[in-house]
Design an enzyme around this catalytic site. Structure first.
Site, short mmCIF file in Angstrom:
data_model
loop_
_atom_site.label_atom_id
_atom_site.label_comp_id
_atom_site.label_asym_id
_atom_site.label_seq_id
_atom_site.Cartn_x
_atom_site.Cartn_y
_atom_site.Cartn_z
N GLU A 233 0.88 -1.17 0.00
CA GLU A 233 0.00 0.00 0.00
C GLU A 233 0.92 1.21 0.00
O GLU A 233 1.67 1.43 0.95
CB GLU A 233 -0.90 0.00 1.24
CG GLU A 233 -1.85 1.19 1.27
CD GLU A 233 -2.56 1.31 2.61
OE1 GLU A 233 -2.68 2.46 3.09
OE2 GLU A 233 -2.97 0.27 3.16
N CYS A 270 -3.80 7.08 5.55
CA CYS A 270 -3.67 6.73 4.13
C CYS A 270 -4.95 7.06 3.37
O CYS A 270 -4.92 7.19 2.13
CB CYS A 270 -3.34 5.25 3.99
SG CYS A 270 -4.46 4.15 4.89
#
Length: 496
Positions: A233, A270
């Protein structure tokens, strides 16, 4: 491996840990679902039992508030319990039995059966911004253990004492639950990071971090003599699109909510929304006033690490320097930076789409003014892959074309909400097209377990030679699909 490590784990230490982890994996893979589930439950109980101590360490090292940290710890323990139940039912194994059928439509069918098996040793890189949820016993570690794998966790230096103490709690809990030695260990340092990705016994890697760092490790994993999956990620802007009627009916509510979302955790999520598309209806001063008032109430704190503080300032200044970008709400360059809102017109974005590609990991965002809702699909198409995309609509707004575009750009599309909440559940998907992630998988939710499994089929095998998950009597009592029909798991009392 002893968790009281020197500042840097050597390549030789990584090798020893990997060999021990491989032996532990062989034992884990042979256990019943109920046994492996009991290990996860023991970990959840241990995290809760040591909660006060671990939260205290996290608060000292990260500048994060105690309620946030307790919420993260609760999430991590809940996730382990949820995964334990998923393991008990056998859903992640995806066991399928097709009995021999001489009348099968394409010709006689042999007896063929398929089940998922664990990959082996998994390397996990801890994240800076979630000291529990994406760290030592966060989603990657939990899902790899749930799959039956062993885990070598590369700790993040931003909360090292917490990571080492959490690892001690984890190793002790696993030992008391009867798990094999070496099933979980931690590593530290740059040399350990590369040695972990390179080691031939490591069969997959989970990573949460920067695009630059993640891409370097991804390339390294792909360049191995035996390439391995790299579940990274990396970065996401998480755009928010406000359609005209929603804007006219609740602009102030949307702006206030947006201010709270992009400053939550000092913008170090995020899923932080980094760009807001709003109609250009001549209300710039009202927008500025509303945002300024909302941001004045935002709780501020130091960023997680000095390195993140420096990177944030650099990224913010690079976006501010792009052609056509103006400052709508000035922030600050203080050690605790005040939030910044930049603004740009959609016409300029078409000329300089880079404004949509810069992730500012911290309390800063960009507002894009558009003239017609028909522009939004085209503007969305200029964006790279995203973890999330959000649409604010009223009943009179037609978002069909925009949502079609966003479906191709993001892993999660939200309506009339904010992306900074990521629940752990069966349907959750936390991933997206590159550079949001390196694969089309999820790192959150029960589906995350599947990353660390691979399918194997057995054809015309004697029943005794089959793994228990595929034997005719279904000794583990797991959920299976037999001759096309789903058979649920045995009841709790019937689990073997």
């Amino acid at each position: 491996m002893n968790t009281a490590l020197s500042p840097a784990t050597t390549a030789a230490e990584v090798d020893r840990a990997a060999r021990a982890a491989h032996e532990a994996y062989l034992i884990s893979a042979a256990q019943t679902p109920a046994t492996r589930a009991s290990w996860l439950t023991a970990l959840a109980e241990a995290l809760r039992a040591h909660g006060d101590e671990l939260v205290g360490l996290a608060a000292e090292e990260t500048h994060l508030a105690e309620p946030r940290l307790r919420g993260e710890l609760k999430r991590s323990a809940f996730q382990l319990d949820l995964f334990a139940e998923e393991v008990r039912t056998g859903v992640a194994l995806d066991a399928v039995v097709d009995h021999a059928d001489p009348d099968w439509g394409m010709g006689p069918r042999p007896d063929i059966r398929r089940v998922n098996v664990p990959l082996g040793v998994v390397g996990v890189f801890g994240a800076s911004n979630f000291p529990f949820a994406f760290s030592v016993m966060g989603g990657d570690s939990a899902s790899a253990l749930a799959a039956g794998c062993a885990v070598l966790h590369k700790i993040h230096g931003g909360h090292k004492r917490l990571a080492l103490r959490t690892a001690e709690v984890v190793v002790e809990a696993l030992a008391q639950a009867g798990a094999p030695d070496g099933l979980f260990a931690v590593l530290d340092g740059r040399e350990a990071a590369t040695a972990l990705v390179d080691h031939p016994l490591v069969k997959a890697v989970g990573f949460t971090g920067s695009t630059a760092g993640g891409r370097a490790l991804f390339d390294r994993a792909s360049a191995r003599p035996e390439p391995i999956p790299f579940y990274g990620e990396l970065g996401s802007i998480n755009p928010v699109f406000v359609l005209p009627q929603a804007w006219r009916h609740r602009a102030e509510e949307i702006l206030t909510g947006y201010a709270g979302s992009f400053t939550m955790g000092m913008g170090q999520f995020c899923t932080k929304p980094g760009v807001l598309f709003v109609p250009d209806e001549g209300g710039t001063e009202q927008v500025r006033s509303t945002l300024s008032a909302a941001l004045a109430e935002a709780p501020l704190a130091q960023l997680l690490t000095p390195g993140l503080r420096e990177s944030f300032g650099q990224a913010r200044d690079e976006v501010a320097a792009l052609e056509g970008v103006e400052t709508l709400v000035p922030g600050s360059d203080d050690e605790v930076p005040a939030p910044t809102v930049l603004a740009v017109d959609a016409e300029q974005v078409r000329k300089t789409p880079e404004v949509l590609h810069h992730e500012m990991f911290g309390p800063a965002t960009v507002l894009v003014r558009y003239r017609d809702a028909a522009e939004l699909p085209e503007l969305a198409e200029l964006m790279e892959g995203q973890l999330t995309a959000t649409v604010h609509v009223d009943e009179q707004d037609d978002s069909t074309a925009l949502v079609d575009t966003l479906t191709g750009k993001a892993g999660r599309v939200l309506f009339n909400g904010w992306p900074t909440g990521v629940t752990v559940s069966y349907a959750q998907h936390h991933g997206g097209p590159y550079p949001a992630t390196t694969t089309n998988t999820t790192s959150v939710g029960t589906a995350a377990i599947g990353r660390f499994l691979r399918p194997v089929s057995y054809q015309d095998a004697p029943d005794a030679a089959l793994p228990p998950a595929l034997q005719e009597a279904n000794p583990w009592g797991i959920a299976r699909r037999v001759d096309g029909r789903f058979e649920p798991a045995a009841t709790e009392g019937d689990h073997r």
